[in-house]
Write an enzyme that holds these catalytic residues in place. Structure first.
Site, PDB file in Angstrom:
ATOM      1  N   SER A 246       0.858  -1.180   0.000  1.00 17.83           N
ATOM      2  CA  SER A 246       0.000   0.000   0.000  1.00 17.83           C
ATOM      3  C   SER A 246       0.899   1.237   0.000  1.00 17.83           C
ATOM      4  CB  SER A 246      -0.887  -0.001   1.246  1.00 17.83           C
ATOM      5  OG  SER A 246      -0.072   0.198   2.378  1.00 17.83           O
ATOM      6  N   LYS A 247       0.271   2.389  -0.023  1.00 14.40           N
ATOM      7  CA  LYS A 247       1.030   3.648  -0.037  1.00 14.40           C
ATOM      8  C   LYS A 247       2.018   3.721   1.121  1.00 14.40           C
ATOM      9  CE  LYS A 247      -0.822   7.069  -2.909  1.00 14.40           C
ATOM     10  NZ  LYS A 247      -2.202   7.449  -3.108  1.00 14.40           N
ATOM     11  N   ARG A 248       1.571   3.210   2.262  1.00 13.22           N
ATOM     12  CA  ARG A 248       2.391   3.211   3.471  1.00 13.22           C
ATOM     13  C   ARG A 248       3.745   2.514   3.222  1.00 13.22           C
ATOM     14  NH1 ARG A 248       2.003  -0.949   7.328  1.00 13.22           N
ATOM     15  NH2 ARG A 248       0.293  -1.831   6.150  1.00 13.22           N
ATOM     16  N   GLY A 250       5.282   2.451   0.373  1.00 10.84           N
ATOM     17  CA  GLY A 250       5.991   3.067  -0.741  1.00 10.84           C
ATOM     18  C   GLY A 250       5.444   2.621  -2.088  1.00 10.84           C
TER      19      GLY A 250
END
Ligand code: GLU
Length: 472
Positions: A246-248, A250
């Site tokens: 996920s975005k978390r 990267g």
């Protein structure tokens, strides 16, 4: 007709332009490209823009730019799926004519009722084939209809996937899915199969989130009597904690990594090693990758994306990169951050400094930041830590250092080192005690290349002036 002789390998990367080119997509693109290049085949690009509501020109541009940055080129102009709609309709009608598809007049309300009942009975939600054997004349006059594929009923279907091995599904799990909606638009499932066939695609390399689709797509291919492609479904990339990326973790677009100062070659190498390996080799050039890449090197388990490893690998690439390339790559960062234009003279200085600068940087931003002291105007502004270092004792030391260096004729690493060491010994201080205030005065910060490198790069006059600025 298949435009390629059967022995030519053709791959395709088929992104949906609903967002940037994320790293999973970039890796899929690379694997398709490498496989085609390795086998002397063709690598094609298809933009799957049939979902008009979610596809944007901005996303198309970002994807093409991202692929370009990674150095992936394609053997033909991109195919835009939305432009092939007529052909998709033609194939649906062909299947209807051959009896492999049928008209379904079920209304949306009716289908919703069917699904509600399946939900209530905790049964899998599937179209129940209610129009499969009914005659269209039973439908009300002028009623709209969808076209559905008449799928196999008994037995099972097996895909020999080049990565996953043999994977089977019971035919009963594949319902008569829609090819053409009642508004006449083709479904994604139909579009993919027709385009892959028309583009002569022989190998489908894509994320294993598409494995389920493959069974439906294969049913369609068989109904048309077309050549079956070889499937290679690659495991997805996970975050470094093993959870879905996920975005978390990267999961950004590749352009975000470019903007973080990652080199294209390093990104390529890092993504390549996410899910594919060649023995214990870690640093693999593009040339070697083309030489070595094959599907049998693709692993079966999900790989983990680790920003730290990417940064470390990038640092290795920076150390190995040509100084002239690094000068060109860091120039815009330096100019932007100091709002200056680097003259030829300053670029020369940057080249001279590059060997010591690049040994310390993990990305181009660090590299550019590390060089800024070379180009700052006097008197230098000091950062907080540098300022707090320069107390009265430190200024006292700088005064002795200035006095010693002013007489130095030979401005070299050896001579400056000898001179500073002599002062340290006389004052019974460690070299670090002198180096830190010097660094603060010469660079305005507490971290920089070795202090003698700094002196030599700045030159005698500039060094003395910067020291003097902090003494007075
Ligand atoms: N357009 C699909 C995606 O972006 C890929 C379809 C395919 O590879 O078959 O996920």
């Amino acid at each position: 007709m298949n435009p390629n002789p059967p022995d030519t390998i053709v791959t395709r990367f088929a992104p949906s332009p609903t967002g940037f080119l994320h790293i999973g997509g970039a890796r899929t693109a690379m694997f398709n490209w490498l496989f085609a290049r390795h086998h002397g085949g063709k690598a094609l690009l298809r933009i799957e823009d049939t979902d008009k509501a979610r596809s944007t020109q901005e996303a198309i541009d970002a994807i093409i730019e991202g692929l370009d940055w990674l150095g992936l080129d394609w053997d033909d102009n991109p195919v835009f799926q939305s432009e092939q709609a007529e052909r998709h309709v033609e194939v649906a009608n062909q299947l209807l004519a051959s009896g492999n598809a049928y008209k379904c007049f079920a209304t949306p309300e009716e289908l919703e009722e069917m699904r509600a009942q399946q939900r209530a009975e905790k049964k899998p939600m599937r179209y129940d084939g209610r129009w499969r054997d009914r005659d269209p004349s039973e439908a009300p006059d002028g009623a709209s209809y969808a076209i559905r594929l008449k799928t196999e009923q008994g037995g099972k279907v097996t895909i020999s996937d080049a990565v996953q091995g043999d994977v089977s599904v019971q035919n009963s799990e594949i319902d008569d899915f829609i090819l053409l909606r009642s508004d006449g638009t083709p479904t994604y499932m139909l579009a993919v199969v027709v385009d892959d066939h028309d583009m002569g695609v022989t190998h489908l390399i894509r994320g294993d989130d598409h494995l389920n689709n493959a069974f439906r797509q294969l049913a369609l291919i068989r109904a048309m009597g077309w050549a079956e492609p070889i499937y290679a479904h690659i495991p997805l990339i996970h975050g470094n904690d093993g959870a879905k990326l996920s975005k978390r973790h990267g999961a950004l677009g590749v352009e975000a990594y470019r903007d973080m100062g990652i080199l294209s070659d390093a990104m390529f190498n890092y993504l390549l090693r996410l899910g594919w390996g060649h023995g214990d080799d870690e640093i693999i050039s593009r040339k070697q990758a083309v030489e070595w890449f094959d599907i049998d090197g693709v692993g079966k388990s999900p790989s983990r994306f680790d920003q730290k490893k990417l940064q470390n690998l990038n640092g290795q690439y920076i150390r190995e990169a040509e100084d002239t390339d690094l000068v060109a790559l860091t120039k815009p960062w330096i100019e932007a951050s100091l709002s200056i234009e680097l003259t030829e003279e300053k670029l020369d200085l940057l080249s001279q400094a590059m060997p010591v600068l690049k040994s310390r940087a993990k990305n181009l931003i660090e590299l550019a930041d590390g060089s800024l002291f070379l180009f700052k105007n006097r008197p230098l502004g000091l950062d907080e830590r540098a300022a707090s270092l320069l107390d009265d004792d430190a200024r006292q030391l700088l005064t002795s250092i200035h006095a010693a260096l002013i007489d130095l004729e030979d401005w070299t690493l050896e001579a400056t080192e000898e001179s500073i060491k002599a002062i340290a010994e006389a004052a019974e201080l460690g070299l670090g005690k002198l180096a830190q205030p010097m660094r603060a005065a010469l660079t305005g910060s507490t971290s920089s290349p070795g202090i003698f490198d700094v002196l030599v790069l700045l030159g005698k006059q500039e060094s003395l002036d910067r020291l003097a600025d902090q003494i007075e």
